[in-house]
Write a protein that holds these residues in place. Structure first.
Motif, PDB file in Angstrom:
ATOM      1  N   MET A 295       0.899  -1.221  -0.037  1.00 44.84           N
ATOM      2  CA  MET A 295      -0.099  -0.126  -0.025  1.00 44.84           C
ATOM      3  C   MET A 295       0.909   1.156   0.129  1.00 44.84           C
ATOM      4  O   MET A 295       1.980   1.283   0.729  1.00 44.84           O
ATOM      5  CB  MET A 295      -0.771   0.027   1.107  1.00 44.84           C
ATOM      6  N   THR A 296       0.297   2.261  -0.771  1.00 45.59           N
ATOM      7  CA  THR A 296       1.456   3.656  -1.070  1.00 45.59           C
ATOM      8  C   THR A 296       0.440   4.747  -0.286  1.00 45.59           C
ATOM      9  O   THR A 296      -0.789   4.702  -0.648  1.00 45.59           O
ATOM     10  CB  THR A 296       1.422   3.807  -2.293  1.00 45.59           C
ATOM     11  N   THR A 297       0.731   5.768   0.468  1.00 48.14           N
ATOM     12  CA  THR A 297      -0.071   6.889   0.712  1.00 48.14           C
ATOM     13  C   THR A 297       0.566   7.976  -0.199  1.00 48.14           C
ATOM     14  O   THR A 297       1.304   8.133  -0.542  1.00 48.14           O
ATOM     15  CB  THR A 297       0.680   7.184   2.217  1.00 48.14           C
ATOM     16  N   ILE A 298      -0.686   8.360  -0.575  1.00 48.06           N
ATOM     17  CA  ILE A 298      -0.700   9.605  -1.642  1.00 48.06           C
ATOM     18  C   ILE A 298      -1.466  10.904  -0.919  1.00 48.06           C
ATOM     19  O   ILE A 298      -2.370  10.537  -0.151  1.00 48.06           O
ATOM     20  CB  ILE A 298      -1.524   9.302  -2.823  1.00 48.06           C
ATOM     21  N   LYS A 299      -1.050  11.841  -1.375  1.00 54.18           N
ATOM     22  CA  LYS A 299      -1.644  13.229  -0.803  1.00 54.18           C
ATOM     23  C   LYS A 299      -2.730  13.748  -2.009  1.00 54.18           C
ATOM     24  O   LYS A 299      -2.143  13.836  -3.083  1.00 54.18           O
ATOM     25  CB  LYS A 299      -0.933  14.319  -0.787  1.00 54.18           C
ATOM     26  N   LEU A 300      -4.047  13.503  -1.726  1.00 54.00           N
ATOM     27  CA  LEU A 300      -5.268  13.861  -2.705  1.00 54.00           C
ATOM     28  C   LEU A 300      -4.954  15.415  -3.182  1.00 54.00           C
ATOM     29  O   LEU A 300      -5.414  15.769  -4.379  1.00 54.00           O
ATOM     30  CB  LEU A 300      -6.408  13.832  -2.203  1.00 54.00           C
ATOM     31  N   ASN A 301      -4.233  16.345  -2.633  1.00 52.05           N
ATOM     32  CA  ASN A 301      -4.228  17.707  -2.654  1.00 52.05           C
ATOM     33  C   ASN A 301      -3.273  17.772  -4.261  1.00 52.05           C
ATOM     34  O   ASN A 301      -3.376  18.626  -5.043  1.00 52.05           O
ATOM     35  CB  ASN A 301      -3.293  18.483  -2.012  1.00 52.05           C
TER      36      ASN A 301
ATOM     37  N   VAL B 175      -3.462   3.806  -0.821  1.00 49.81           N
ATOM     38  CA  VAL B 175      -4.171   3.192  -1.979  1.00 49.81           C
ATOM     39  C   VAL B 175      -3.283   1.840  -2.591  1.00 49.81           C
ATOM     40  O   VAL B 175      -2.043   1.967  -2.076  1.00 49.81           O
ATOM     41  CB  VAL B 175      -4.113   3.972  -3.149  1.00 49.81           C
ATOM     42  N   SER B 176      -3.727   1.084  -3.480  1.00 52.45           N
ATOM     43  CA  SER B 176      -2.679   0.182  -3.976  1.00 52.45           C
ATOM     44  C   SER B 176      -1.729   0.419  -4.685  1.00 52.45           C
ATOM     45  O   SER B 176      -1.887   1.806  -5.413  1.00 52.45           O
ATOM     46  CB  SER B 176      -3.795  -1.038  -4.589  1.00 52.45           C
TER      47      SER B 176
END
Length: 118
Positions: free
Chosen positions: A1-7, A21-22
Protein backbone atom coordinates in the motif's frame (compact mmCIF):
# COMPACT_ATOMS: atom_id res chain seq x y z
CA UNK A 1 0.00 0.00 0.00
CA UNK A 2 1.17 3.48 -0.91
CA UNK A 3 0.19 6.73 0.78
CA UNK A 4 -0.77 9.61 -1.54
CA UNK A 5 -1.81 13.20 -0.92
CA UNK A 6 -5.08 13.99 -2.66
CA UNK A 7 -4.12 17.67 -2.89
CA UNK A 8 -1.56 16.74 -5.55
CA UNK A 9 -4.34 15.41 -7.78
CA UNK A 10 -7.22 17.67 -6.70
CA UNK A 11 -5.85 21.20 -6.20
CA UNK A 12 -9.26 22.60 -5.26
CA UNK A 13 -9.21 20.74 -1.94
CA UNK A 14 -8.60 23.10 0.98
CA UNK A 15 -7.45 20.55 3.53
CA UNK A 16 -4.60 18.08 3.26
CA UNK A 17 -5.99 14.56 2.84
CA UNK A 18 -3.80 11.48 2.66
CA UNK A 19 -5.00 8.06 1.57
CA UNK A 20 -3.52 4.63 1.40
CA UNK A 21 -4.06 3.13 -2.05
CA UNK A 22 -2.85 0.03 -3.83
CA UNK A 23 0.30 0.10 -5.96
CA UNK A 24 -1.73 -0.13 -9.19
CA UNK A 25 -3.69 3.02 -8.37
CA UNK A 26 -0.55 4.91 -7.32
CA UNK A 27 1.22 3.96 -10.58
CA UNK A 28 -1.82 4.96 -12.65
CA UNK A 29 -2.05 8.35 -10.91
CA UNK A 30 1.67 9.03 -11.39
CA UNK A 31 1.50 8.08 -15.10
CA UNK A 32 -1.49 10.37 -15.56
CA UNK A 33 0.37 13.23 -13.87
CA UNK A 34 3.43 12.71 -16.03
CA UNK A 35 1.32 12.63 -19.20
CA UNK A 36 -0.37 15.87 -18.19
CA UNK A 37 2.98 17.51 -17.43
CA UNK A 38 4.47 16.40 -20.75
CA UNK A 39 1.42 17.68 -22.63
CA UNK A 40 1.75 21.10 -20.96
CA UNK A 41 5.48 21.13 -21.76
CA UNK A 42 4.82 20.32 -25.44
CA UNK A 43 2.25 23.11 -25.62
CA UNK A 44 4.79 25.56 -24.22
CA UNK A 45 7.63 24.39 -26.45
CA UNK A 46 5.61 24.51 -29.68
CA UNK A 47 3.87 27.82 -28.89
CA UNK A 48 0.45 26.25 -29.05
CA UNK A 49 -2.25 28.74 -28.17
CA UNK A 50 -6.00 28.82 -27.94
CA UNK A 51 -8.10 29.87 -30.91
CA UNK A 52 -9.95 32.17 -28.52
CA UNK A 53 -6.79 34.18 -27.91
CA UNK A 54 -7.48 36.60 -30.74
CA UNK A 55 -7.39 40.32 -30.04
CA UNK A 56 -10.76 41.53 -28.90
CA UNK A 57 -11.72 38.34 -27.12
CA UNK A 58 -11.20 39.87 -23.70
CA UNK A 59 -13.36 42.86 -24.52
CA UNK A 60 -16.19 40.53 -25.53
CA UNK A 61 -15.95 38.72 -22.23
CA UNK A 62 -15.79 41.84 -20.09
CA UNK A 63 -18.77 43.48 -21.78
CA UNK A 64 -21.90 42.99 -19.64
CA UNK A 65 -24.71 40.98 -21.21
CA UNK A 66 -27.53 42.86 -22.88
CA UNK A 67 -30.68 43.45 -20.88
CA UNK A 68 -34.00 42.28 -22.32
CA UNK A 69 -34.92 45.92 -23.00
CA UNK A 70 -31.73 46.47 -25.01
CA UNK A 71 -32.38 43.32 -27.02
CA UNK A 72 -35.92 44.49 -27.80
CA UNK A 73 -34.65 47.96 -28.82
CA UNK A 74 -32.05 46.43 -31.16
CA UNK A 75 -34.66 44.14 -32.68
CA UNK A 76 -37.08 47.02 -33.24
CA UNK A 77 -34.35 49.20 -34.76
CA UNK A 78 -33.30 46.40 -37.10
CA UNK A 79 -36.92 45.76 -38.13
CA UNK A 80 -37.44 49.48 -38.81
CA UNK A 81 -34.26 49.59 -40.90
CA UNK A 82 -35.27 46.59 -43.00
CA UNK A 83 -38.77 48.03 -43.47
CA UNK A 84 -37.26 51.29 -44.73
CA UNK A 85 -34.87 49.44 -47.05
CA UNK A 86 -37.73 47.39 -48.49
CA UNK A 87 -39.40 50.63 -49.61
CA UNK A 88 -36.37 51.73 -51.65
CA UNK A 89 -36.12 51.05 -55.39
CA UNK A 90 -34.14 47.84 -56.09
CA UNK A 91 -31.03 49.58 -57.46
CA UNK A 92 -30.80 51.96 -54.51
CA UNK A 93 -31.44 49.14 -52.02
CA UNK A 94 -28.54 47.12 -53.50
CA UNK A 95 -26.25 50.13 -53.17
CA UNK A 96 -27.23 50.68 -49.54
CA UNK A 97 -26.74 46.97 -48.72
CA UNK A 98 -23.32 47.08 -50.39
CA UNK A 99 -22.22 50.09 -48.29
CA UNK A 100 -23.53 48.52 -45.08
CA UNK A 101 -21.80 45.22 -45.85
CA UNK A 102 -18.48 46.97 -46.56
CA UNK A 103 -18.80 48.98 -43.35
CA UNK A 104 -19.43 45.83 -41.32
CA UNK A 105 -16.48 44.04 -42.91
CA UNK A 106 -14.16 46.96 -42.16
CA UNK A 107 -15.38 47.09 -38.58
CA UNK A 108 -14.79 43.36 -38.24
CA UNK A 109 -11.26 43.70 -39.59
CA UNK A 110 -10.44 46.61 -37.27
CA UNK A 111 -11.86 45.18 -34.06
CA UNK A 112 -11.44 41.46 -34.66
CA UNK A 113 -14.80 41.00 -32.95
CA UNK A 114 -18.11 40.24 -34.59
CA UNK A 115 -20.41 40.21 -31.55
CA UNK A 116 -21.39 43.87 -31.85
CA UNK A 117 -22.00 43.84 -35.61
CA UNK A 118 -25.52 42.46 -35.56
Amino acid sequence: MTTIKLNNYYPHLTECITLEVSEEIAVTLSIGGRLCDSYKRRKREHDECSLDGTPGFESDVTRPPLTPEEIMEQTEERDNLYTALDQLPPVQARRVYKVVRQTLILKLIRTGSHSDLF
